[in-house]
Each structure stands twice: as structure tokens, then as C-alpha cells.
Design a protein around this motif. Structure first.
Motif, PDB file in Angstrom:
ATOM      1  N   ASP A  20      40.968  -8.354  20.207  1.00 16.13           N
ATOM      2  CA  ASP A  20      40.364  -7.922  21.319  1.00 16.13           C
ATOM      3  C   ASP A  20      38.947  -8.104  21.401  1.00 16.13           C
ATOM      4  O   ASP A  20      38.101  -7.293  21.252  1.00 16.13           O
ATOM      5  N   PRO A  21      38.612  -9.641  21.448  1.00 14.85           N
ATOM      6  CA  PRO A  21      37.218 -10.062  21.415  1.00 14.85           C
ATOM      7  C   PRO A  21      36.320  -9.553  22.422  1.00 14.85           C
ATOM      8  O   PRO A  21      36.886  -9.203  23.503  1.00 14.85           O
ATOM      9  N   PRO A  22      34.954  -9.492  22.271  1.00 15.90           N
ATOM     10  CA  PRO A  22      34.279  -9.191  23.287  1.00 15.90           C
ATOM     11  C   PRO A  22      34.197 -10.191  24.176  1.00 15.90           C
ATOM     12  O   PRO A  22      34.356 -11.436  24.052  1.00 15.90           O
ATOM     13  N   ASN A  23      33.794  -9.882  25.565  1.00 13.26           N
ATOM     14  CA  ASN A  23      33.872 -10.894  26.721  1.00 13.26           C
ATOM     15  C   ASN A  23      32.492 -11.695  26.441  1.00 13.26           C
ATOM     16  O   ASN A  23      31.479 -11.182  26.020  1.00 13.26           O
ATOM     17  N   ARG A  24      32.552 -12.679  27.283  1.00 16.60           N
ATOM     18  CA  ARG A  24      31.395 -13.598  26.826  1.00 16.60           C
ATOM     19  C   ARG A  24      29.875 -13.073  27.502  1.00 16.60           C
ATOM     20  O   ARG A  24      28.876 -13.508  27.394  1.00 16.60           O
ATOM     21  N   PHE A  25      30.028 -12.353  28.354  1.00 14.63           N
ATOM     22  CA  PHE A  25      29.012 -11.577  29.057  1.00 14.63           C
ATOM     23  C   PHE A  25      28.376 -10.180  28.410  1.00 14.63           C
ATOM     24  O   PHE A  25      27.403  -9.745  29.150  1.00 14.63           O
ATOM     25  N   ALA A  26      29.172  -9.889  27.329  1.00 13.37           N
ATOM     26  CA  ALA A  26      28.597  -8.531  26.672  1.00 13.37           C
ATOM     27  C   ALA A  26      27.344  -8.712  26.182  1.00 13.37           C
ATOM     28  O   ALA A  26      26.969  -9.689  25.643  1.00 13.37           O
ATOM     29  N   PRO A  27      26.468  -7.658  26.525  1.00 15.30           N
ATOM     30  CA  PRO A  27      25.062  -7.970  26.051  1.00 15.30           C
ATOM     31  C   PRO A  27      24.966  -7.646  24.395  1.00 15.30           C
ATOM     32  O   PRO A  27      23.799  -7.988  23.773  1.00 15.30           O
ATOM     33  N   THR A  28      26.009  -6.722  23.967  1.00 15.59           N
ATOM     34  CA  THR A  28      26.037  -6.396  22.522  1.00 15.59           C
ATOM     35  C   THR A  28      27.185  -7.024  21.748  1.00 15.59           C
ATOM     36  O   THR A  28      28.361  -6.920  22.613  1.00 15.59           O
TER      37      THR A  28
END
Length: 362
Positions: A20-28
């Protein structure tokens, strides 16, 4: 986009993504580390959550030269089918959700879609051309059984004599057979049933909540018997994993009654590439290196090439061979003949705005 080395994830029953990777727009970015303290195990299963979103615009427009339509409708965001390779996964990042497990477990149902579509079809100057149902996620994914948005859209399009095209991996489409038959009688519909593999065991991890290969062939058979123009889309062709089935898939579809066929090469945009590599490492580690090597041979040495004219087919010796095999099989099986393609052409002249509609089956 550079990706970290592939790693094993957690295989969960009925789910495609192992990460469940973070999305590419996630700031952290948060990274789990084993610090020696006891931690909860990842759950073996993850329940599906559905939230509602009020529809602001029903029709999505595109000018892509790679697509045979310029407008589409997507009743849902995210897809419970869970196909690990789905090119639509990165779209979940726009809602601050992960393209991994979130894409297949945290779904968004668009409410008021039919009402908004009615308004848009009534606008002065609206030019009738076929609407593609789906394009991003499957219109017959499991939540459609209870929400019925796809069926309501079809009812409206039939009432106003508007042509529509459908692509699905779901057997739920047969619920709407009477609507599709009525549309077909007026040359207003064509259906493409997507086939990836005839291997049911592979399907269970590759595209876990889709209909089985046998069920999809039954869908083709039922649609064909009812007079609904139906073809097959062999998509995606995965080099080193499913490409050896190309001819068998086309033969099975033709035997079931498909008259046309198309194919697409595996696409790995944005977050899909690391998700797919993690899936390979978890489920078919012995093939992972070969599969990714062949993919990169078709993508100018990269995981993905987004250029128009290249993204659907790839390039190079292996991609050219796939195209030759596809064309040869279609010739032998009698697919994509001029007569079959003519039967797939839809009527755009009978359209009448929804405010002028009469009885549904008049």
C-alpha cells in the motif's frame, strides 16, 4: 520515475496489491521499520469501504489518438476487481489515497450521475457519438450489484437512443442482458469482454475479484446468442507471463462467439510499476527477472513509455512479434473481418435528447 528495488509484500485473500505505497503527491513518507518491539500483524483480509461523491460532471472527455472514443463515463473510482496491473491505479492518488490496497478497498461511488448525464445530453449543441462506459475502472465490479448505477445509465441511454460501448471483466453484465439486447436491436451497443489468461489459478492472484476465465467466455457466448455485437480484448498481454496464451485466448473467444478482437501490452505507469514488481516477487519470483526484462525491451529500456502511439503496443522485436502473432491468429480465426467490423458500427442518427424521450422500449 525511479523505483526502489522490488520487495515482497503481504498477500491477502481476494486482493491483488501486496503493498500500500504512498501516492506520488503525498507531502510526507512513512516507512515501517522493525525496532524489536512487538507490532500487530498485517490483517489477512481487508474489508471494502465505499464512500459517496456527488457528481459534478458525468462525461469525461479525451483527445487521445490511442483511444477509439472521445467521451466516457466512470460510475466508480477505484475497483474491487483488484487487478494488480491496472493502469488506473495511479488515479487514486488524486483523492489522497494509495494506488495499492486503497485502490481496491476504498472505493468511491458517484451519486447523482444519471441526473447529471441527463442534463449534459440536453445541452444545446451536444453532438452524439458513442459513450464508452468505463475506461478507468470496471463498470461491473461487485458494488454495481447493489448500487445499480451502470444499469441506470444504460436505461437512460436506451431511452434517448444514444450509442454506447462497454468493456468489462465482470459476469454481472448478464444481469442487464435485456437492456443490451434492446440497444443492439437499434445498433446502439457493442461490448468487449477482456481476457487476460485461461489459467484460473493465475487469475486468482493477478485479478482476484474478476469473473473466472470460463465465466467470461460464457458472457461472450450469451451476448452473441442474444444478438449483441461482442468482441474480446486480450489485455494486458504480459511478456513472459501470459503472452504464450495469445492464440489460445483468441481461439476460445472466437469459439464462444466473439467476432472482433484487440490487444494491449502491459502498461506500468507511476505507482503501478513497483506494485507489479512486488506482486511478481511474491507470487512468481522465478519469473520476475524475465518478465521485467521483456517489458523493458518493449519500452525502450524503461518500465513504461507513455508516448502516444507506443503506450498501448510497445516497440521492438518482441512487441512486433506479438502484433504479428495477433494478426495471424485473427486471420485464421476469422476475427476482425470487414463484415464483423461493419456490424460493430453504431448508429448516431437516432439520438433524441432525454427531455423528448417516450416509453423506454418504444
Amino acid at each position: 520515475m525511479a523505483h526502489p528495488p522490488p520487495r515482497h509484500g503481504t498477500a491477502r485473500k481476494g486482493r491483488g496489491a501486496t503493498l500500500d505505497p504512498p501516492n506520488r503527491f503525498a507531502p510526507t513518507l512513512s516507512v515501517a521499520e522493525d525496532d524489536g518491539w512487538w507490532q500487530d500483524e498485517a490483517p489477512a483480509s481487508v474489508a471494502t469501504e465505499v464512500r459517496e461523491e456527488r457528481t459534478r460532471s458525468a462525461l469525461a472527455w479525451n483527445t487521445s489518438p490511442d483511444l477509439p472514443f472521445d467521451r466516457s463515463i466512470n460510475p466508480y473510482r477505484g475497483c474491487e476487481h483488484g487487478c494488480i496491473y491496472c493502469y488506473a491505479r495511479p488515479s487514486h492518488a488524486y483523492w489522497d489515497l494509495s494506488p495499492g490496497l486503497d485502490f481496491e478497498t476504498r472505493l468511491i461511488a458517484r451519486t447523482g450521475l444519471v441526473e447529471r448525464l441527463r442534463e449534459e445530453l440536453c445541452r444545446p449543441g451536444y453532438a452524439c457519438r458513442p459513450i464508452n462506459l468505463a475506461g478507468n475502472t470496471d463498470i461491473y465490479q461487485p458494488i454495481e450489484a447493489s448500487l445499480g448505477t451502470t444499469r441506470a445509465v444504460l436505461e437512460l441511454l436506451l431511452a434517448c437512443r444514444h450509442p454506447v460501448t462497454l468493456v468489462t471483466k465482470g459476469a454481472l453484465i448478464l444481469r442487464d442482458l435485456e437492456l443490451l439486447t434492446a440497444l443492439a436491436e437499434r445498433r446502439l451497443v457493442r461490448v468487449m469482454v477482456s481476457l487476460t489468461s485461461l489459467d484460473a489459478d493465475l487469475k486468482r492472484t493477478l485479478e482476484p475479484r474478476t469473473a473466472s476465465p470460463a465465466a467470461r467466455l460464457r458472457v461472450i457466448r450469451a451476448l452473441s446468442a442474444a444478438g449483441v455485437p461482442v468482441g474480446t480484448l486480450v489485455s494486458p498481454v504480459i511478456p513472459g507471463l501470459t503472452d504464450h496464451e495469445l492464440e489460445c485466448l483468441l481461439a476460445a473467444a472466437a469459439d464462444a462467439g466473439a467476432s472482433t478482437a484487440g490487444w494491449m501490452l502491459l502498461r506500468l505507469p507511476h505507482e503501478v510499476a513497483p506494485l507489479f514488481e512486488a506482486w511478481l516477487a511474491t507470487h512468481t519470483p522465478e519469473r520476475a527477472g524475465k518478465v521485467m526484462s521483456l517489458i523493458r525491451q518493449c519500452r525502450s529500456g524503461k518500465d513504461y513509455d507513455p508516448r502516444f502511439g507506443h503506450r498501448m503496443r510497445g516497440e521492438g522485436v518482441f512487441a512486433d512479434l506479438l502484433e504479428q502473432r495477433f494478426r495471424g491468429a485473427c486471420r485464421r480465426l476469422g476475427l476482425n473481418t470487414p463484415a464483423a467490423e461493419a456490424a460493430m458500427r453504431l448508429d448516431t442518427t437516432a439520438f433524441r435528447p432525454p427531455h423528448a424521450q417516450g416509453d423506454l422500449f418504444a
